[in-house]
Design a protein around this motif. Structure first.
Motif, short mmCIF file in Angstrom:
data_model
loop_
_atom_site.label_atom_id
_atom_site.label_comp_id
_atom_site.label_asym_id
_atom_site.label_seq_id
_atom_site.Cartn_x
_atom_site.Cartn_y
_atom_site.Cartn_z
N GLY B 325 0.72 -1.17 0.16
CA GLY B 325 0.06 0.09 0.00
C GLY B 325 0.72 1.26 0.10
O GLY B 325 0.27 2.25 0.16
N LEU B 326 1.98 1.26 -0.30
CA LEU B 326 2.71 2.34 -0.32
C LEU B 326 3.23 2.49 -1.78
O LEU B 326 2.77 1.75 -2.76
CB LEU B 326 4.23 2.18 0.58
CG LEU B 326 3.93 2.01 1.97
CD1 LEU B 326 5.28 1.43 2.79
CD2 LEU B 326 3.30 3.25 2.62
N SER B 327 4.43 3.60 -2.03
CA SER B 327 4.72 3.55 -3.46
C SER B 327 6.21 3.98 -3.34
O SER B 327 6.98 4.31 -2.30
CB SER B 327 4.25 5.08 -4.01
OG SER B 327 4.58 6.16 -3.35
N ASP B 353 -0.10 11.51 -1.67
CA ASP B 353 -1.36 10.96 -0.87
C ASP B 353 -1.01 11.18 0.52
O ASP B 353 -0.20 10.54 1.02
CB ASP B 353 -1.58 9.54 -1.51
CG ASP B 353 -2.64 8.80 -0.91
OD1 ASP B 353 -3.66 9.21 -1.38
OD2 ASP B 353 -2.41 8.31 0.08
N ASP B 356 -0.86 7.53 2.57
CA ASP B 356 0.52 6.88 1.94
C ASP B 356 1.50 7.45 2.68
O ASP B 356 2.35 7.06 3.27
CB ASP B 356 0.59 7.02 0.65
CG ASP B 356 1.99 6.48 -0.17
OD1 ASP B 356 2.71 5.97 0.63
OD2 ASP B 356 2.18 6.76 -1.30
N THR B 359 1.45 6.63 6.75
CA THR B 359 2.11 5.19 6.97
C THR B 359 3.57 5.21 6.83
O THR B 359 4.26 4.62 7.56
CB THR B 359 1.60 4.24 5.59
OG1 THR B 359 -0.13 4.56 5.56
CG2 THR B 359 1.64 2.84 5.97
N THR B 360 3.88 6.06 5.77
CA THR B 360 5.69 5.99 5.46
C THR B 360 6.21 6.65 6.70
O THR B 360 7.32 6.16 7.16
CB THR B 360 5.96 6.87 4.19
OG1 THR B 360 5.28 6.31 3.11
CG2 THR B 360 7.37 6.70 3.96
N ARG B 420 -2.23 0.06 6.26
CA ARG B 420 -3.06 0.32 5.05
C ARG B 420 -4.28 -0.30 5.08
O ARG B 420 -5.21 -0.01 4.19
CB ARG B 420 -1.91 -0.02 3.84
CG ARG B 420 -1.07 1.19 3.67
CD ARG B 420 -1.28 2.56 3.41
NE ARG B 420 -1.84 2.76 1.92
CZ ARG B 420 -2.52 4.03 1.58
NH1 ARG B 420 -3.14 4.75 2.41
NH2 ARG B 420 -2.64 4.05 0.27
N ALA B 429 -2.24 4.23 -3.55
CA ALA B 429 -1.28 5.46 -3.69
C ALA B 429 -0.62 5.32 -5.02
O ALA B 429 -0.66 4.58 -5.93
CB ALA B 429 0.11 5.12 -2.87
#
Lengths: 82, 621
Positions: B325-327, B353, B356, B359-360, B420, B429
C-alpha cells in the motif's frame, strides 16, 4: 487503430491519441501535463516493474524520462507513431 | 534596488541542477534552517558581486509550476510571491533550466518570467546536453524569453561570474514591480506549445537521445538483474560501514583514551575530574567513535542520490511497496531514514497522498538509523566472532548487521501492510516521478554534504548526548555507596533501573540494560554512552578494569542470548526524542506520535523476548 499505453510494447514509440482526464484526480492530471504527457505527444515505454510486479512504467517523453503507474497508463490511449 | 543586500532566489524544476548551482555560488557558506511554521528546509547562503557587494541567495524547493502539489512546492510559490511569513519577496530570480530538457523546463520558466521580477535564466548542465548531442543557441533563447540567458555548468563552476554579472545588471535596470496579486495562468496546453516552440527555435541541432543513460538503464532497470544489483549495492553499503570504519574508529578511540589520561594526570582528584573523565569523556567519547561509520553510510546515500541512481531504486521498489500500500516515492524517505529518521520523515512531504505519507512516517523509525549503529557496533564487536562465513569473503559481523537492517525493513513492510488496511486505509497510492539522467557525482558537493552531516552529529554529541550523560553520571554517583557495595547499584539511577529491571527481566535484560534504556529515550546512542559511564564508575580506580574496553567488560557480564535480545530490542524501540517531535510536527497532532511510540515499544518487547527465549532454548543463555 488505438490501444492503451498500458499494453503498448516496450521500446516502440507511440503517439498519445487521447487521455481520459475525467478518470483521474486533478493532481494526477496536472502532473501528467507537467511531465508533458498530452494529446499528440510521442512517448516510448521503456521499462516495466521488477520481478515482483508489472508496476510502475518508465516512459521517454522527448528528452525526459518519467515514471507512472499502470493505472494511469490505462487511462491513456495511444496510436502508432507517424 | 529595494534593500542594501539584495535577496536572490534560485528557482527551477526538480533535477535542473539547482542545488549544485547553489553550492557553486555560495561555497560552504550556507545556513540550513526551517521556514517558520512549516518544516520545509530553507537553504540560504551568501555570495558577492564582482565589485564585492554582498547578496543573499536562497535555494527554493524544486517544483514544476506555481500551482503546488505538496507543502514544499507551496513554499516556493509563497516565497516568490512575497507571501511567505518572515521572508521578503526576492529582489531577483535565477531560473535554473536543464539545457537538455528545455521542452519541459521552459513551461515553469515562462510562468516565472511572466511575474515581472528581475529574472536571469541559468542554462545549466550545458555540458551534459552537448554530451547528448544537443547544440543550443543561448542568444536566441534570450531573445525569445526577453530575459538574459547565461550558459552554466554548475558542477564545474563555469559561468558563475557571468551569471552574477547578469543578475547585477538585471537589478540595476529593473523597473519597480507592482505587487503580484494573482498568478497569471495561461492554459497548460498553450504554455506547453509555447515552450516547445521556443525550445525548437533555440536548438541548433539534435541527435538521438541519451544513449549512455539508456544503455545503463537497460541493465539497472532490468526486472531481475536490476533488482539483484540494488540488493548487492545495499549489501556492499552495509559491509563497508563495518569494514572501512575500523582504523579511523580505533584512532578516535585512542584519542579519547589519551585525553582521559591527560586529564587524570593534570587535574587533581576531585569531583570535577571524575565528571570529566567518567561522565563527559567516557560517555561522549563512546558515541563520537562512531563518526566514521555514520560518514560512510551518508557517503553512500549522497553518492546514490547525486548519481541519479536513487530514482532507479525507487522505480525497482515501487512494485514491492505497492503490495503493502505504499509507493516507490516512499523508498527515498525510507532510505534516508537509514541515516536518520528525522530528515527521512521530513522527506515524506514529497508524497502527495495523505494516507500513503502517514504510513511512511509511521514506519520510518523502523529503518535502522545511524544512531543505532553505535549500539549495534558495540554489541556485535563484543559478541559476534570476527570471522568469515564458511570460506566466503563475507564477514559474519557484517552479515549480522545486514540481518538487523533486514529485520527492520521486513518489520516496516508488515506494519505498513497492516496500517494500510486498518488505520490508514485509503485509495491506492500513486507514483509519478521524473527520472534524472545519470551524472558523475561531484566530490565538492558530496564533501559539503558529508561535512554538514558530520557537524550535525558532533553538535548532537556535544549537546543532547553530553547533557544526558552528565545528568546520568550525577544520578549514578549519588548517593555515595558505603564500602563494599556497588556504587552503580546503590545510586539513584541504579535504583530506578532496578525498578525497570522487573519489567524487562523476562526478555533477558539485565541491570546494565535497564540502566541504559532510560537515558536512551533521548537518543539511542546514549545507551552506549550510558553503559560506558556506568562501567567507568564501576571500574573506579581499578587500573586493569579501566584498561578494558566497554565491549570486553560486557562480554564478561552478558550472555549471548541477552546480547541478541538487546539487538532485537533496538531494531524496533522508538528511543529518539527528535523523531517523536518531528512526527508530532509533521502529522500536526499528538495522536500519531503516541501511536507510533506505543506500537514500536510493543514490537520491541515482543522481538527481544522471542529472540531471548529462542536463544536460551538453543542453549545460548
Amino acid at each position: 487503430m488505438t490501444a492503451l499505453l498500458d499494453n503498448a510494447p516496450l521500446g516502440v514509440a507511440v503517439r498519445i491519441a487521447g487521455i481520459d482526464w475525467s478518470a483521474m484526480s486533478e493532481d494526477e492530471g496536472r502532473r501528467l501535463r507537467e511531465f508533458g504527457l498530452m494529446e499528440g505527444v510521442e512517448v516510448t515505454p521503456l521499462h516495466r516493474g521488477s520481478i515482483f510486479s508489472r508496476d510502475p512504467l518508465a516512459l521517454a517523453v522527448g528528452r525526459m524520462r518519467v515514471i507512472i503507474r499502470a493505472r494511469q497508463a490505462a487511462m491513456i490511449s495511444v496510436e502508432a507513431a507517424a | 534596488m529595494t534593500a542594501a543586500v539584495p535577496t536572490i532566489a534560485l528557482v527551477g524544476n526538480p533535477n535542473a541542477g539547482k542545488s549544485s548551482l547553489f553550492n557553486a555560488l555560495t561555497g560552504a557558506r550556507q545556513k540550513i534552517a526551517n521556514y517558520p511554521g512549516v518544516t520545509v528546509e530553507r537553504k540560504a547562503g551568501h555570495a558577492r558581486f564582482a565589485d564585492g557587494r554582498p547578496m543573499s541567495l536562497i535555494d527554493l524547493p524544486g517544483t514544476y509550476s506555481l500551482i503546488p502539489a505538496s507543502p514544499d512546492e507551496a513554499v516556493t510559490r509563497d516565497v516568490i510571491l512575497g507571501k511567505q511569513d518572515g521572508e521578503r519577496q526576492p529582489d531577483a530570480l535565477i531560473v535554473v533550466l536543464d539545457a537538455a530538457n528545455l521542452d519541459n523546463h521552459l513551461c515553469f520558466a515562462l510562468e516565472l518570467i511572466a511575474l515581472g521580477l528581475p529574472t536571469v535564466v541559468a542554462l545549466n548542465m550545458l555540458d551534459l546536453a552537448e554530451r547528448d548531442g544537443l547544440t543550443l543557441d543561448p542568444a536566441r533563447l534570450a531573445q525569445e524569453l526577453c530575459v538574459p540567458v547565461v550558459p552554466t555548468v554548475a558542477v564545474r563552476r563555469r559561468g558563475m561570474t557571468e551569471l552574477l554579472g547578469a543578475v547585477d545588471e538585471a537589478l540595476r535596470t529593473a523597473k519597480p514591480v507592482e505587487p503580484i496579486a494573482q498568478v497569471p495562468m495561461p492554459g497548460a496546453a498553450a504554455l506547453h506549445s509555447r515552450a516547445r516552440a521556443i525550445s525548437r527555435a533555440a536548438t541548433l541541432s539534435e541527435t538521438p537521445v541519451r544513449r549512455w543513460t539508456a544503455r545503463v538503464d537497460a541493465v539497472v532497470l532490468h526486472p531481475v538483474v536490476g533488482f539483484l544489483i540494488l540488493l548487492a549495492l545495499m549489501f556492499v553499503m552495509f559491509q563497508a560501514v563495518y569494514a572501512w570504519a575500523g582504523p579511523p574508529a580505533d584512532a578516535l578511540e585512542a584519542g579519547v583514551g589519551v585525553l582521559q589520561s591527560w586529564v587524570v594526570d593534570n587535574i587533581p582528584e576531585n569531583f570535577l575530574r571524575d565528571l570529566i573523565v567518567e561522565g563527559l569523556l567516557a560517555g561522549v567519547g563512546a558515541v563520537v567513535v562512531f563518526l566514521p561509520q555514520i560518514l560512510i553510510l551518508f557517503l553512500f546515500i549522497l553518492l546514490l542520490e547525486a548519481s541519479g541512481y536513487m530514482t532507479r531504486a525507487a522505480f525497482l521498489m515501487d512494485g514491492l511497496m505497492a503490495k503493502v500500500g505504499l509507493s516507490g516515492r516512499g523508498f527515498i524517505p525510507l532510505l534516508s531514514s537509514f541515516a536518520c529518521a528525522v530528515p527521512g520523515i521530513m522527506a515524506t512531504r514529497a508524497i502527495p497522498d495523505e494516507k500513503d505519507r502517514l504510513t511512511t512516517i509511521l514506519i520510518a523509525p523502523l529503518m535502522t538509523c545511524s544512531a543505532r549503529l553505535p549500539v549495534y557496533a558495540l554489541i556485535i564487536a563484543a559478541f559476534i566472532p570476527d570471522r568469515a562465513v564458511g570460506n566466503s569473503p563475507v564477514g559474519l559481523q557484517g552479515l549480522v548487521l545486514f540481518g538487523l537492517y533486514l529485520a527492520g525493513i521486513i518489520g516496516a513492510l508488515v506494519v505498513a501492510f497492516v496500517l494500510r488496511r486498518t488505520l490508514a486505509r485509503g485509495s491506492a497510492a500513486g507514483f509519478m516521478m521524473e527520472m534524472p539522467r545519470y551524472q558523475m557525482p561531484q566530490w565538492r558537493d558530496i564533501a559539503l554534504g558529508l561535512w554538514q552531516r558530520a557537524w550535525i552529529f558532533l553538535r548532537r554529541a556535544g549537546t543532547i548526548i553530553a547533557m544526558t550523560t552528565v545528568v546520568l553520571w550525577l544520578l549514578l554517583t549519588f548517593p555515595k555507596a558505603p564500602p563494599g557495595e556497588s556504587q552503580v547499584d546503590y545510586s539513584v539511577a541504579g535504583r530506578i533501573a532496578s525498578g525497570l529491571e522487573v519489567v524487562v527481566e523476562p526478555i533477558g535484560f539485565n541491570h546494565d540494560i535497564a540502566l541504559a534504556l532510560i537515558p536512551a529515550m533521548a537518543a539511542r546512542e546514549v545507551a552506549v554512552s550510558a553503559m560506558a559511564t556506568a562501567n567507568a564508575i564501576d571500574a573506579g580506580g581499578d587500573e586493569d578494569a579501566m584498561a578494558e574496553t566497554l565491549g570486553q567488560r560486557l562480554q564478561g557480564k552478558w550472555s549471548l542470548a541477552t546480547a541478541l535480545a538487546f539487538l532485537a530490542w533496538f531494531v524496533f524501540a522508538p528511543q529518539c526524542i527528535s523523531t517523536i517531535a518531528i512526527t508530532r510536527r509533521e502529522t500536526n497532532s499528538w495522536r500519531w506520535p503516541m501511536f507510533m511510540v506505543g506500537y514500536l515499544f510493543l514490537l520491541a518487547y515482543a522481538a527481544a523476548g522471542i529472540t531471548y527465549w529462542t536463544a536460551v532454548a538453543f542453549g545460548l543463555g
